[in-house]
Design a protein around this motif. Structure first.
Motif, mmCIF file in Angstrom:
data_model
loop_
_atom_site.group_PDB
_atom_site.id
_atom_site.type_symbol
_atom_site.label_atom_id
_atom_site.label_comp_id
_atom_site.label_asym_id
_atom_site.label_seq_id
_atom_site.Cartn_x
_atom_site.Cartn_y
_atom_site.Cartn_z
ATOM 1 N N VAL A 71 0.855 -1.187 0.000
ATOM 2 C CA VAL A 71 0.000 0.000 0.000
ATOM 3 C C VAL A 71 0.892 1.238 0.000
ATOM 4 N N ALA A 72 0.724 2.096 -0.982
ATOM 5 C CA ALA A 72 1.500 3.337 -1.065
ATOM 6 C C ALA A 72 0.585 4.515 -0.751
ATOM 7 N N VAL A 73 0.989 5.313 0.238
ATOM 8 C CA VAL A 73 0.243 6.506 0.629
ATOM 9 C C VAL A 73 0.942 7.710 0.016
ATOM 10 N N LEU A 74 0.216 8.440 -0.829
ATOM 11 C CA LEU A 74 0.797 9.570 -1.540
ATOM 12 C C LEU A 74 0.492 10.865 -0.786
ATOM 13 N N ILE A 75 1.553 11.580 -0.366
ATOM 14 C CA ILE A 75 1.351 12.842 0.343
ATOM 15 C C ILE A 75 2.077 13.968 -0.385
ATOM 16 N N GLN A 76 1.614 15.183 -0.155
ATOM 17 C CA GLN A 76 2.263 16.384 -0.662
ATOM 18 C C GLN A 76 2.225 17.449 0.436
ATOM 19 N N ASP A 77 2.899 18.563 0.211
ATOM 20 C CA ASP A 77 2.869 19.649 1.186
ATOM 21 C C ASP A 77 1.434 20.014 1.529
ATOM 22 N N GLY A 78 1.193 20.210 2.823
ATOM 23 C CA GLY A 78 -0.142 20.536 3.291
ATOM 24 C C GLY A 78 -0.960 19.321 3.659
ATOM 25 N N PHE A 79 -0.345 18.131 3.681
ATOM 26 C CA PHE A 79 -1.088 16.932 4.045
ATOM 27 C C PHE A 79 -1.522 16.993 5.511
ATOM 28 N N ALA B 233 9.505 11.735 3.758
ATOM 29 C CA ALA B 233 8.947 10.666 2.927
ATOM 30 C C ALA B 233 10.089 9.889 2.289
ATOM 31 N N PRO B 234 10.178 8.592 2.536
ATOM 32 C CA PRO B 234 11.334 7.828 2.039
ATOM 33 C C PRO B 234 11.262 7.455 0.568
ATOM 34 N N HIS B 235 10.121 7.711 -0.074
ATOM 35 C CA HIS B 235 9.967 7.288 -1.465
ATOM 36 C C HIS B 235 9.454 8.432 -2.331
ATOM 37 N N GLY B 236 9.853 8.405 -3.577
ATOM 38 C CA GLY B 236 9.345 9.341 -4.567
ATOM 39 C C GLY B 236 8.174 8.742 -5.301
ATOM 40 N N PRO B 237 7.679 9.405 -6.357
ATOM 41 C CA PRO B 237 6.489 8.932 -7.070
ATOM 42 C C PRO B 237 6.678 7.594 -7.762
ATOM 43 N N GLU B 238 7.928 7.218 -8.018
ATOM 44 C CA GLU B 238 8.161 5.928 -8.684
ATOM 45 C C GLU B 238 7.645 4.755 -7.860
ATOM 46 N N ALA B 239 7.475 4.964 -6.538
ATOM 47 C CA ALA B 239 6.966 3.888 -5.689
ATOM 48 C C ALA B 239 5.537 3.510 -6.058
ATOM 49 N N LEU B 240 4.813 4.430 -6.659
ATOM 50 C CA LEU B 240 3.433 4.142 -7.046
ATOM 51 C C LEU B 240 3.367 3.028 -8.079
ATOM 52 N N ALA B 241 4.407 2.881 -8.856
ATOM 53 C CA ALA B 241 4.436 1.847 -9.896
ATOM 54 C C ALA B 241 4.602 0.454 -9.311
ATOM 55 N N THR B 242 4.979 0.369 -8.036
ATOM 56 C CA THR B 242 5.175 -0.934 -7.384
ATOM 57 C C THR B 242 4.042 -1.272 -6.431
ATOM 58 N N ALA B 243 3.059 -0.386 -6.313
ATOM 59 C CA ALA B 243 2.004 -0.557 -5.314
ATOM 60 C C ALA B 243 0.875 -1.433 -5.832
ATOM 61 N N ASP B 244 0.278 -2.177 -4.911
ATOM 62 C CA ASP B 244 -0.943 -2.922 -5.214
ATOM 63 C C ASP B 244 -2.177 -2.069 -4.914
ATOM 64 N N THR B 245 -2.021 -1.165 -3.944
ATOM 65 C CA THR B 245 -3.070 -0.213 -3.589
ATOM 66 C C THR B 245 -2.426 1.145 -3.391
ATOM 67 N N VAL B 246 -3.045 2.190 -3.917
ATOM 68 C CA VAL B 246 -2.567 3.560 -3.724
ATOM 69 C C VAL B 246 -3.638 4.330 -2.961
ATOM 70 N N VAL B 247 -3.231 5.020 -1.895
ATOM 71 C CA VAL B 247 -4.153 5.827 -1.102
ATOM 72 C C VAL B 247 -3.794 7.298 -1.289
ATOM 73 N N VAL B 248 -4.787 8.104 -1.664
ATOM 74 C CA VAL B 248 -4.580 9.538 -1.865
ATOM 75 C C VAL B 248 -5.426 10.293 -0.845
ATOM 76 N N PRO B 249 -4.833 10.743 0.262
ATOM 77 C CA PRO B 249 -5.590 11.545 1.227
ATOM 78 C C PRO B 249 -5.609 13.005 0.808
ATOM 79 N N LYS B 250 -6.268 13.829 1.612
ATOM 80 C CA LYS B 250 -6.273 15.259 1.341
ATOM 81 C C LYS B 250 -4.862 15.809 1.527
ATOM 82 N N PHE B 251 -4.488 16.757 0.698
ATOM 83 C CA PHE B 251 -3.214 17.456 0.895
ATOM 84 C C PHE B 251 -3.285 18.812 0.227
ATOM 85 N N GLY B 252 -2.402 19.678 0.617
ATOM 86 C CA GLY B 252 -2.277 20.981 -0.019
ATOM 87 C C GLY B 252 -3.381 21.940 0.371
#
Length: 327
Positions: A12-20, A67-86
């Motif tokens: 599971v990859a959790v995608l965050i950005q500034d303002g998360f 955050a230990p991973h960049g966006p390339e980690a999304l390509a290895t995920a089985d599930t991607v979670v996008v919470p609120k950010f920014g």
């Protein structure tokens, strides 16, 4: 003997950005990270990545995470979670879908399960992932969502929407319900219930189907009708009329009905029906009361009445529901 290895945990990859929001972004780690099989093996591997990473990411408070991973980690995920950010402008699709975010979402493999929490649904919709599909988001932003994304079948009245490979949830704590729902969908009620007990949250406000989604009773200390709501919840086993509820807050029936709709978004009758169903679910899950006793405790009077209303609301009989969720 052959070397039989246990399957790798679901990533599971959790995608965050500034303002998360730390709470929302931590929900997948807490729920999926606690899910184990009967042998104690972790069922999920949860990682955090960012569109500009790896590197530090500023939250909406004074907290900064690495955050230990960049966006390339999304390509290895089985599930991607996008919470609120920014702090983006929710009235502009261009503000929501920035170039880095668009590039990151484009790295997700076809067939990957995608989930959103709160206004994370705006990002999915801006990327075209929700076109023609049912979805939900935080109630405070449903008007903006409809204006920006009329092609999405928005349902503002549920905690979450499960549309197979894409799942969206409403504000903040509904992310807990969504993640528990996914654990239950993946591994069954027993695993999800163990996670809920460890996390000290209700084990299944969701059930296993869309029709099992719950909405919690709204009782606010500042609400003009809160006294009537609290009183009604204590007397669900009795015949309740509009007159009896209105007198609890010294209002006329007409004024009470109008205020009730304003503050809860539904009629008193529909609200009472939903609360009785919620109580029935709880009793079926946590007690060994007979169906007749459950019906009486919930104000349905007869087991037949309970079965009719329960099946209409959830699509299953009380007995079938108990077999699935009891214990």
């Amino acid at each position: 003997m052959s070397d039989v290895r246990a399957p790798s945990p679901h990533r599971v990859a959790v995608l965050i950005q500034d303002g998360f929001i730390p709470f929302e972004s931590g929900i997948p780690h807490r729920i999926f990270g606690k899910a184990r099989d009967s042998d104690g093996r972790l069922l999920y591997e949860v990682i955090t990545c960012t569109t500009d990473g790896p590197g530090p990411v500023q939250s909406d408070s004074d907290m900064v995470v690495l955050a230990p991973h960049g966006p390339e980690a999304l390509a290895t995920a089985d599930t991607v979670v996008v919470p609120k950010f920014g702090s983006y402008d929710l009235t502009s699709a261009d503000e929501v879908l920035t170039a880095p975010l668009k590039e990151a979402l484009g790295m997700i493999r076809p067939g990957t399960r995608i989930m959103s929490i709160c206004t994370g649904a705006f990002a999915l919709a801006a990327a075209g992932l929700l076109d023609g599909r049912p979805a939900t988001t935080h109630w405070a932003h449903t008007d903006d969502f409809r204006t920006l994304f009329p092609q999405v079948k928005l349902d503002p009245d549920v905690l979450f929407v499960d549309d197979g490979d894409i799942l969206t949830s409403a504000g903040v704590a509904s992310g807990v319900d969504l993640c528990l729902h996914v654990v239950r969908r993946d591994h069954g009620a027993a695993v999800a219930n163990r996670v809920a007990r460890v996390t000290v949250v209700p084990p299944h406000r969701d059930g296993g189907q869309a029709q099992f989604i719950r909405r919690p009773a709204q009782v606010s200390g500042s609400s003009g009708i809160s006294t009537a709501i609290a009183w009604a919840l204590e007397h669900l086993d009795q015949p309740l009329t509009l007159e009896k509820m209105a007198v609890q807050v010294s209002m006329s029936v007409r004024t009470f009905t109008r205020r009730f709709r304003q503050e809860t978004g539904e009629s008193p009758g529909r609200w009472l029906q939903r609360q009785r169903i919620e109580l029935a679910r709880n009793l079926l899950e946590t007690t060994d009361l007979t169906i007749d006793r459950v019906a009486a405790r919930c104000g349905f009077n007869t087991a037949q009445s309970l079965r009719l209303h329960f099946h209409a609301a959830l699509g299953v009989t009380p007995a079938a529901y108990r077999r699935t969720f009891h214990g």
